[in-house]
Design a protein around this motif. Structure first.
Motif, mmCIF file in Angstrom:
data_model
loop_
_atom_site.group_PDB
_atom_site.id
_atom_site.type_symbol
_atom_site.label_atom_id
_atom_site.label_comp_id
_atom_site.label_asym_id
_atom_site.label_seq_id
_atom_site.Cartn_x
_atom_site.Cartn_y
_atom_site.Cartn_z
ATOM 1 N N ARG A 159 0.811 -1.205 0.000
ATOM 2 C CA ARG A 159 0.000 0.000 0.000
ATOM 3 C C ARG A 159 0.852 1.266 0.000
ATOM 4 O O ARG A 159 0.323 2.370 0.080
ATOM 5 N N GLY A 160 2.171 1.141 -0.043
ATOM 6 C CA GLY A 160 3.018 2.328 -0.101
ATOM 7 C C GLY A 160 2.863 3.202 1.123
ATOM 8 O O GLY A 160 2.895 2.735 2.250
ATOM 9 N N LYS A 161 2.652 4.505 0.909
ATOM 10 C CA LYS A 161 2.572 5.455 2.037
ATOM 11 C C LYS A 161 1.322 5.258 2.873
ATOM 12 O O LYS A 161 1.159 5.883 3.913
ATOM 13 N N PHE A 162 0.404 4.366 2.424
ATOM 14 C CA PHE A 162 -0.862 4.223 3.117
ATOM 15 C C PHE A 162 -0.834 3.112 4.166
ATOM 16 O O PHE A 162 -1.830 2.865 4.822
ATOM 17 N N GLY A 163 0.283 2.415 4.319
ATOM 18 C CA GLY A 163 0.402 1.405 5.350
ATOM 19 C C GLY A 163 1.175 1.986 6.526
ATOM 20 O O GLY A 163 0.807 3.014 7.095
ATOM 21 N N PRO A 166 -7.442 4.148 -2.589
ATOM 22 C CA PRO A 166 -8.037 5.253 -3.348
ATOM 23 C C PRO A 166 -7.053 6.404 -3.549
ATOM 24 O O PRO A 166 -6.280 6.746 -2.656
ATOM 25 N N LEU A 167 -7.110 7.014 -4.724
ATOM 26 C CA LEU A 167 -6.335 8.212 -5.040
ATOM 27 C C LEU A 167 -7.324 9.348 -5.258
ATOM 28 O O LEU A 167 -8.084 9.345 -6.223
ATOM 29 N N LEU A 168 -7.319 10.337 -4.373
ATOM 30 C CA LEU A 168 -8.339 11.379 -4.392
ATOM 31 C C LEU A 168 -7.881 12.681 -5.031
ATOM 32 O O LEU A 168 -8.715 13.491 -5.433
ATOM 33 N N PHE A 169 -6.575 12.908 -5.117
ATOM 34 C CA PHE A 169 -6.083 14.201 -5.557
ATOM 35 C C PHE A 169 -5.385 14.105 -6.910
ATOM 36 O O PHE A 169 -5.002 13.038 -7.360
ATOM 37 N N GLY A 224 5.594 12.766 -9.145
ATOM 38 C CA GLY A 224 5.668 13.731 -8.054
ATOM 39 C C GLY A 224 5.822 13.054 -6.704
ATOM 40 O O GLY A 224 5.728 11.832 -6.564
ATOM 41 N N THR A 225 6.027 13.870 -5.690
ATOM 42 C CA THR A 225 6.259 13.350 -4.345
ATOM 43 C C THR A 225 4.967 13.031 -3.610
ATOM 44 O O THR A 225 4.974 12.337 -2.607
ATOM 45 N N GLY A 226 3.839 13.547 -4.110
ATOM 46 C CA GLY A 226 2.571 13.333 -3.422
ATOM 47 C C GLY A 226 2.024 11.927 -3.577
ATOM 48 O O GLY A 226 1.138 11.529 -2.826
ATOM 49 N N MET A 227 2.525 11.164 -4.569
ATOM 50 C CA MET A 227 2.059 9.793 -4.810
ATOM 51 C C MET A 227 0.536 9.762 -4.961
ATOM 52 O O MET A 227 -0.149 8.939 -4.361
ATOM 53 N N GLU A 228 0.011 10.652 -5.797
ATOM 54 C CA GLU A 228 -1.432 10.759 -5.959
ATOM 55 C C GLU A 228 -1.909 10.511 -7.389
ATOM 56 O O GLU A 228 -3.104 10.447 -7.633
#
Length: 491
Positions: free
Chosen positions: A73-77, A357-360, A404-408
């Motif tokens: 999950r990358g940054k989401f875990g 989910p990717l919201l941005f 980008g760095t936001g991973m979005e």
């Protein structure tokens, strides 16, 4: 004591009005609603975490025991939990509090810590074993952060809803309690999404690096430090996938006369490691397998979309085999829906990466560009301007190529992914086209059967009671059989 440099809001407005009257350009500054402090608690019933590992899991950035690749999950875990911990320390100074309980253990862990940002180590306030609860296992995290519910609360609720879509095998409960109710007397927001299916997707498997996926010298250096294969030939064959004995020998031969199959990997110079990396990037290897990936699957994806968002019809498709980008396998699974009260008119985009989910930054994403510009909706009897269309795409990989760095978002410049997304969406649209045709044929069959049944009844009235009369049900059955023979419908 009065600070002469302090400007009150009234003085600021007066100054801006004076500038405006003099004809000077005044930038309009939007006054954001004030942030506040929020206590966030997140609890699950997972397998919990080992007592000794918790400090490093939450208090050290880039902490890993192994060195391989895996669909995560990358940054989401844990990455997300670490970012929250850092933000908590920076905005409130409060540490993060963790409770954990594992099956078959007679204790639970209670830990309070924050991250020493300069040294990248956990600063432990408390780390103890406490009495366990035999009825619960999992993890619970509590943190105090600065935030703005008024501005971003809707994003949190949308994130929960999309999580329910892409994770139908889990139950989600959310509760927000305000210290003081708003002007309408509302102070509590609750949302619950029940578990929709008992079928769990397979667990992703950690795999070794494909040589084409090694994008830095640091990776090779870390692998050398951790390997149990001491000579170079064994290192190449056993620490990477898709390097055969013959290919390993050819790579070693290109590394110069001072390097042989028996060369100890820990004796390689930085220059030799750099040249190994260069060879990895300019040598053709067999593509990695996608067996390590775990897609959600057509049925579960369809069930999540249908039961959470309630469209009138939905079709899903998962690519049958993995494709490869920069040495990493990836699989695309997609869904397209029509109608439903939760959708706006036009195309509604829902993007996921490894079931997150990717919201941005939606406009720059490959899914948005493909759905808006590459899919010929009219070809599938779908009006993209008038109908309510839901487009769902989940991309899974051992490394999501975020921009980008936001991973979005995932850029539209990766042709392999763009083509895979287009193919999956087109398959969904073909399924919907068949459903639309069938739906239309059912309508026409019903109308024709009703009319013909009425005609046969009129014929009986005119010609006497011995005249053959067909019921509507009989005519519908016969018409459907004729349509099947003509290939107009498939079932």
């Amino acid at each position: 004591m009065i600070d002469d440099d302090f400007e009150t809001l009234k003085d600021s407005e007066k100054r801006l009005r004076k500038k405006s009257a003099l004809g000077k350009k005044v930038e309009e500054v939007a006054t954001a609603k004030p942030s506040g402090y929020y206590r966030v608690t997140c609890k699950d019933n997972g397998k919990g975490m080992p007592h000794d590992a918790i400090p490093n899991m939450f208090g050290q950035v880039l902490f890993r025991k192994k060195y391989g690749v895996k669909q995560t999950r990358g940054k989401f875990g844990f990455g997300g939990a670490k970012m929250v911990s850092i933000w908590s320390k920076m905005s409130t100074g409060e540490p993060i509090e963790i409770y954990s309980s594992m099956k078959n253990e007679n204790y639970a862990t209670h830990c309070t810590l924050d991250v020493d940002i300069d040294r990248n180590i956990p600063h432990i306030h408390l780390h103890e074993k406490i009495g366990g609860n035999e009825n619960w296992h999992g993890a619970e995290i509590k943190v105090v952060i600065e935030g703005n519910w008024t501005a971003y609360g809707s994003k949190i609720l949308e994130y929960m809803r999309q999580m329910a879509v892409i994770t139908p095998y889990a139950e989600f409960k959310f509760r927000f309690v305000a210290v003081t109710p708003d002007e309408n007397g509302n102070g509590v927001v609750e949302k619950s999404y029940p578990r929709l299916t008992e079928e769990m997707p397979p667990v992703p498997v950690e795999t070794k690096y494909h040589p084409s996926a090694v994008d830095s010298l640091h990776i090779i250096q870390r692998m050398i430090a951790q390997t149990k294969n001491h000579n170079l030939l064994e290192f190449l064959q056993h620490e990477f996938v898709n390097i055969s004995n013959d290919q390993a020998q050819r790579l070693i031969a290109k590394m110069g006369p001072d390097v042989t199959s028996e060369t100890q990997v820990n004796s390689l110079t930085l220059l030799q490691i750099a040249y190994m990396h260069h060879l990895f990037q300019h040598t053709k290897f067999d593509d990695p397998s996608g067996n390590c990936l775990a897609p959600l699957g057509d049925e579960s994806f369809c069930e999540g979309i249908y039961k959470v968002l309630q469209p009138k019809m939905v079709a899903t498709y998962t690519a049958k085999s993995a494709q490869v980008y920069q040495g990493h396998p990836f699989i695309v699974e997609a869904g397209v829906s029509l109608g439903g009260k939760y959708f706006k008119q036009g195309i509604n985009i829902f993007r996921f990466a490894n079931r997150v989910p990717l919201l941005f930054e939606q406009d720059a994403d490959v899914v948005t560009t493909t759905a808006m510009k590459r899919i010929k909706w009219k070809r599938y009897k779908i009006n993209k301007m008038q109908e309510k269309i839901g487009v769902f795409v989940n991309i899974i990989s051992t490394k999501i190529p975020f921009k980008g760095t936001g991973m979005e978002y995932i850029g539209d410049d990766i042709s392999e992914i763009a083509e895979a997304v287009k193919t999956c969406l087109e398959d969904c649209c073909n399924q919907l086209k068949s459903l639309i045709i069938k739906q239309n044929m059912d309508f026409y069959i019903d109308q024709a059967a009703t009319a013909c049944a009425s005609i046969t009844e009129i014929g009986r009235d005119l010609n006497g009671p011995d005249t053959k009369v067909w019921t509507k049900e009989e005519l519908v059955r016969d018409f459907r059989e004729d349509c099947k023979k003509a290939g107009l419908i498939t079932d």
